[in-house]
Write an enzyme that holds these catalytic residues in place. Structure first.
Site, mmCIF file in Angstrom:
data_model
loop_
_atom_site.group_PDB
_atom_site.id
_atom_site.type_symbol
_atom_site.label_atom_id
_atom_site.label_comp_id
_atom_site.label_asym_id
_atom_site.label_seq_id
_atom_site.Cartn_x
_atom_site.Cartn_y
_atom_site.Cartn_z
ATOM 1 N N HIS A 190 0.835 -1.209 0.000
ATOM 2 C CA HIS A 190 0.000 0.000 0.000
ATOM 3 C C HIS A 190 0.869 1.258 0.000
ATOM 4 O O HIS A 190 0.455 2.304 -0.509
ATOM 5 C CB HIS A 190 -0.912 0.014 1.224
ATOM 6 N N ASP A 197 -7.387 -2.986 -1.351
ATOM 7 C CA ASP A 197 -8.261 -3.885 -0.603
ATOM 8 C C ASP A 197 -9.662 -3.742 -1.177
ATOM 9 O O ASP A 197 -10.145 -2.620 -1.366
ATOM 10 C CB ASP A 197 -8.264 -3.533 0.881
ATOM 11 N N TYR A 225 -7.025 -15.907 5.781
ATOM 12 C CA TYR A 225 -5.785 -15.262 6.202
ATOM 13 C C TYR A 225 -6.128 -14.279 7.316
ATOM 14 O O TYR A 225 -7.146 -13.590 7.235
ATOM 15 C CB TYR A 225 -5.123 -14.531 5.032
ATOM 16 N N HIS A 228 -8.352 -10.759 7.310
ATOM 17 C CA HIS A 228 -8.833 -10.572 5.936
ATOM 18 C C HIS A 228 -10.158 -11.275 5.687
ATOM 19 O O HIS A 228 -10.453 -11.680 4.569
ATOM 20 C CB HIS A 228 -7.771 -11.042 4.938
ATOM 21 N N ASP A 230 -13.004 -9.764 5.874
ATOM 22 C CA ASP A 230 -13.996 -8.814 5.376
ATOM 23 C C ASP A 230 -13.544 -8.085 4.116
ATOM 24 O O ASP A 230 -14.160 -7.115 3.688
ATOM 25 C CB ASP A 230 -14.352 -7.795 6.455
ATOM 26 N N HIS A 231 -12.451 -8.539 3.505
ATOM 27 C CA HIS A 231 -11.996 -7.934 2.256
ATOM 28 C C HIS A 231 -10.982 -8.868 1.607
ATOM 29 O O HIS A 231 -10.479 -9.800 2.237
ATOM 30 C CB HIS A 231 -11.354 -6.562 2.494
ATOM 31 N N HIS A 233 -7.329 -8.565 -0.383
ATOM 32 C CA HIS A 233 -6.202 -7.685 -0.698
ATOM 33 C C HIS A 233 -5.494 -8.213 -1.944
ATOM 34 O O HIS A 233 -5.232 -9.410 -2.063
ATOM 35 C CB HIS A 233 -5.225 -7.676 0.486
#
Length: 259
Positions: A190, A197, A225, A228, A230-231, A233
């Site tokens: 990032h 994301d 993972y 992670h 809720d999204h 990456h």
């Protein structure tokens, strides 16, 4: 890697509302050939130069499974194969040669002037923990924006592969201070404009993770993972020669069978 939770919560809340629509960019008029970049000749294997490099940026999301398209200005087999997949995805003759019809489709897909694909914007990729701007990272703002542009074209390919349904970026570029604030990894992609994301309303996080394997993303983290759930990456760590991370592929979304 945790993310900007306030932004994600706001987007997730909007998606949960019945009939809700989240507008990520303002509709733009169709791009013109001379509004951003104009190709003046047909390109094929053996071509080289700035024209090829500009093409590679726009087809970077059409690499083979687990592959990448190097932005090196050399039209080799890797670029030809990506062009062929781009052409097939948009109903063009898939011959791997970039000519007028291929360029016309690119002009149609990109927004005038800033060269971004029509479904993504610099504003989306730069959440900056709410502050905005492209400074404060390990690279110059120009280099970070260039990485972000490549990321957006990969996201455009990912969106197409998922049925041309909206993808929502909940965290993009972060300054060093912002990354520290949200608890991101010390050398997070990032920081370089190389990562996003994602969440979606019409497709699952696992759908995103699985499809990203074919869209040039060498870093994928998703369900299963830590942090992670809720999204999903995605990032381009293999192309990043200015970080401290090995240029290798790392996929980990075990609940989706992506490892």
């Amino acid at each position: 890697m945790r993310v900007n939770t306030l932004k994600r919560a706001a987007v997730a809340f909007a998606l949960a509302l019945p009939g809700a629509a989240v507008a990520t960019v303002v509709a733009a008029p169709p791009a013109h050939a001379d509004g951003c970049y104009t190709w003046n000749r047909t390109l094929s294997q053996g071509s080289s130069g700035a024209e090829v490099r500009q093409l590679q940026i726009r087809v970077a999301g059409w690499s083979a499974y687990g592959g990448i398209v190097r932005i090196d200005g050399v039209y080799g087999p890797e670029t030809a194969a990506a062009v062929k997949r781009f052409q097939a995805a948009y109903g063009l003759r898939a011959d791997g040669v970039a000519g007028p019809r291929t360029f016309a489709k690119i002009y149609e897909l990109q927004k005038d002037k800033d060269c971004t694909p029509k479904h993504f914007s610099y504003a989306e990729l730069d959440n900056g923990c709410g502050k905005g701007g492209w400074t404060g990272g390990p690279l110059s703002s120009a280099a970070t924006r260039e990485n972000a542009l490549r990321t957006m074209w990969k996201l455009e390919a990912l969106r197409r592969s998922l049925g041309d349904k909206p993808l929502y970026v909940t965290s993009g570029f972060r300054s060093i201070a912002c990354n520290r604030q949200v608890g991101g990894a010390a050398d997070s992609q990032h920081l370089y404009g190389n990562a996003a994301d994602l969440i979606a309303k019409h497709r699952s996080l696992c759908d995103i993770a699985r499809s990203a394997r074919d869209q040039g993303f060498s870093g994928i983290y998703g369900p299963g993972y830590p942090d992670h759930g809720d999204h999903t990456h995605v990032d381009s760590r293999r192309e990043n020669t200015r970080d401290k991370t090995p240029n290798t592929r790392v996929w980990s979304a075990p609940d989706c069978g992506v490892q």
